[in-house]
Scaffold this motif. Structure first.
Motif, PDB file in Angstrom:
ATOM      1  N   LEU A  51      32.556  44.099  36.015  1.00 48.93           N
ATOM      2  CA  LEU A  51      32.315  42.837  35.327  1.00 48.93           C
ATOM      3  C   LEU A  51      33.044  41.677  35.986  1.00 48.93           C
ATOM      4  CD1 LEU A  51      32.695  44.055  31.636  1.00 48.93           C
ATOM      5  CD2 LEU A  51      30.575  43.662  32.889  1.00 48.93           C
ATOM      6  N   LEU A  52      34.260  41.952  36.458  1.00 49.11           N
ATOM      7  CA  LEU A  52      35.080  40.918  37.095  1.00 49.11           C
ATOM      8  C   LEU A  52      35.602  41.452  38.418  1.00 49.11           C
ATOM      9  CD1 LEU A  52      37.168  39.569  34.051  1.00 49.11           C
ATOM     10  CD2 LEU A  52      35.213  38.462  35.154  1.00 49.11           C
ATOM     11  N   PRO A  53      34.776  41.470  39.451  1.00 53.53           N
ATOM     12  CA  PRO A  53      35.232  41.967  40.760  1.00 53.53           C
ATOM     13  C   PRO A  53      36.499  41.232  41.208  1.00 53.53           C
ATOM     14  CG  PRO A  53      32.860  41.605  40.772  1.00 53.53           C
ATOM     15  CD  PRO A  53      33.378  41.026  39.483  1.00 53.53           C
ATOM     16  N   GLY A  54      37.485  42.004  41.625  1.00 50.71           N
ATOM     17  CA  GLY A  54      38.752  41.409  42.028  1.00 50.71           C
ATOM     18  C   GLY A  54      39.712  41.189  40.882  1.00 50.71           C
ATOM     19  N   GLY A  55      39.272  41.501  39.653  1.00 50.73           N
ATOM     20  CA  GLY A  55      40.141  41.338  38.503  1.00 50.73           C
ATOM     21  C   GLY A  55      41.187  42.432  38.423  1.00 50.73           C
ATOM     22  N   GLU A  56      42.180  42.218  37.579  1.00 49.23           N
ATOM     23  CA  GLU A  56      43.260  43.190  37.408  1.00 49.23           C
ATOM     24  C   GLU A  56      43.030  44.013  36.154  1.00 49.23           C
ATOM     25  OE1 GLU A  56      48.146  43.405  36.893  1.00 49.23           O
ATOM     26  OE2 GLU A  56      47.155  41.512  37.436  1.00 49.23           O
ATOM     27  N   LEU A  57      43.000  45.342  36.313  1.00 50.83           N
ATOM     28  CA  LEU A  57      42.869  46.232  35.162  1.00 50.83           C
ATOM     29  C   LEU A  57      44.209  46.317  34.433  1.00 50.83           C
ATOM     30  CD1 LEU A  57      40.702  49.130  36.614  1.00 50.83           C
ATOM     31  CD2 LEU A  57      40.082  47.653  34.692  1.00 50.83           C
ATOM     32  N   ALA A  77      41.655  46.862  29.619  1.00 50.05           N
ATOM     33  CA  ALA A  77      41.048  45.538  29.722  1.00 50.05           C
ATOM     34  C   ALA A  77      41.055  45.115  31.177  1.00 50.05           C
ATOM     35  CB  ALA A  77      41.814  44.527  28.873  1.00 50.05           C
ATOM     36  N   ILE A  78      40.263  44.121  31.490  1.00 48.65           N
ATOM     37  CA  ILE A  78      40.294  43.532  32.821  1.00 48.65           C
ATOM     38  C   ILE A  78      40.460  42.036  32.663  1.00 48.65           C
ATOM     39  CG2 ILE A  78      37.778  43.245  33.044  1.00 48.65           C
ATOM     40  CD1 ILE A  78      38.243  44.077  36.051  1.00 48.65           C
ATOM     41  N   ARG A  79      41.215  41.445  33.615  1.00 48.30           N
ATOM     42  CA  ARG A  79      41.544  40.027  33.508  1.00 48.30           C
ATOM     43  C   ARG A  79      41.505  39.367  34.888  1.00 48.30           C
ATOM     44  NH1 ARG A  79      45.966  38.959  35.857  1.00 48.30           N
ATOM     45  NH2 ARG A  79      47.490  39.810  34.396  1.00 48.30           N
ATOM     46  N   THR A  80      41.000  38.152  34.916  1.00 43.45           N
ATOM     47  CA  THR A  80      41.141  37.283  36.089  1.00 43.45           C
ATOM     48  C   THR A  80      41.801  35.989  35.630  1.00 43.45           C
ATOM     49  OG1 THR A  80      38.968  36.244  35.792  1.00 43.45           O
ATOM     50  CG2 THR A  80      39.081  38.177  37.232  1.00 43.45           C
ATOM     51  N   PHE A  81      42.500  35.347  36.540  1.00 42.64           N
ATOM     52  CA  PHE A  81      43.009  34.010  36.246  1.00 42.64           C
ATOM     53  C   PHE A  81      43.046  33.216  37.543  1.00 42.64           C
ATOM     54  CE2 PHE A  81      46.880  36.243  37.434  1.00 42.64           C
ATOM     55  CZ  PHE A  81      47.616  35.310  38.142  1.00 42.64           C
TER      56      PHE A  81
END
Length: 205
Positions: free
Chosen positions: A118-124, A132-136
């Motif tokens: 869902l968020l390539p490059g995001g942090e699990l 959860a997965i998060r990008t900022f």
């Protein structure tokens, strides 16, 4: 791409609660009347009734109405606005939550793999509330004539059944270390719990 879900399609048994640090204002989205009443009360409380501030009140009200309208258009279940992170220390931020469906391409993968898609490059994130997965990212926004710094965070996490996703987007229009902001909102997402009925936000004012 994930698909937006109407709250009725998810059901009341998966309403989230979240702990908000500091002072936040919750803007209800259930009806136009409730939204308008909450915005009017918030503006009066924060700006006051001085006639010299009439233009400021109008501008603030228009911006909040626009923010609420965008949240409703996205089938959001929650719109929360930060007022202070500590007494006397302003911390402008907004948080919008909505439900999303899993994309078809995510079938057959583990939960972590599906979130990662869902968020390539995001942090699990391994949280008490689940994976959860998060990008900022640090960017800019232009609410008026001038651009201002903005830190944008995006999260996806599963509802308890795993059938749907809770999608959370936060904007922090202030010049501050993005890593510190991420730590703060990670803790807020970690506080998510699921309960039936009306959603509530502990720590809300």
């Amino acid at each position: 791409m994930t698909g937006l879900l109407d709250e009725a399609a998810v059901g009341p048994a998966v309403r989230p609660t979240m702990v908000f640090p500091g002072t936040w204002a919750n803007i209800p989205l259930d009806s136009e009347a409730q939204t308008e009443q909450a915005i009017t009360a918030l503006i009066k409380r924060q700006v006051g009734r001085d006639d010299r501030l009439a233009r400021l009140r109008r501008d603030a009200k228009d911006r909040l109405r626009g923010l609420a309208a965008d949240a409703k258009a996205a089938n959001a279940i929650q719109l929360a606005l930060s007022l202070e992170i500590l007494p006397g220390l302003p911390f402008p931020a907004s948080l919008v939550s909505d439900y999303r469906d899993w994309p078809e391409a995510a079938e057959g993968l583990t939960v972590a793999e599906r979130l990662g898609s869902l968020l390539p490059g995001g942090e699990l994130l391994e949280l008490q509330s689940g994976v959860a997965i998060r990008t900022f990212r640090a960017t800019t926004m232009q609410p008026g004539a001038e651009e201002i710094p903005d830190i944008k965070l995006e999260y996806f996490l599963c509802v308890p059944s795993g059938e749907f996703l809770l999608h959370v987007v936060a904007d922090v229009p202030v010049l501050i270390d993005p890593e510190l902001v991420a730590m703060l909102f990670d803790a807020m997402i970690d506080s998510v719990r699921w309960s039936p009925g009306e959603a509530s936000a502990k720590g809300e004012q």
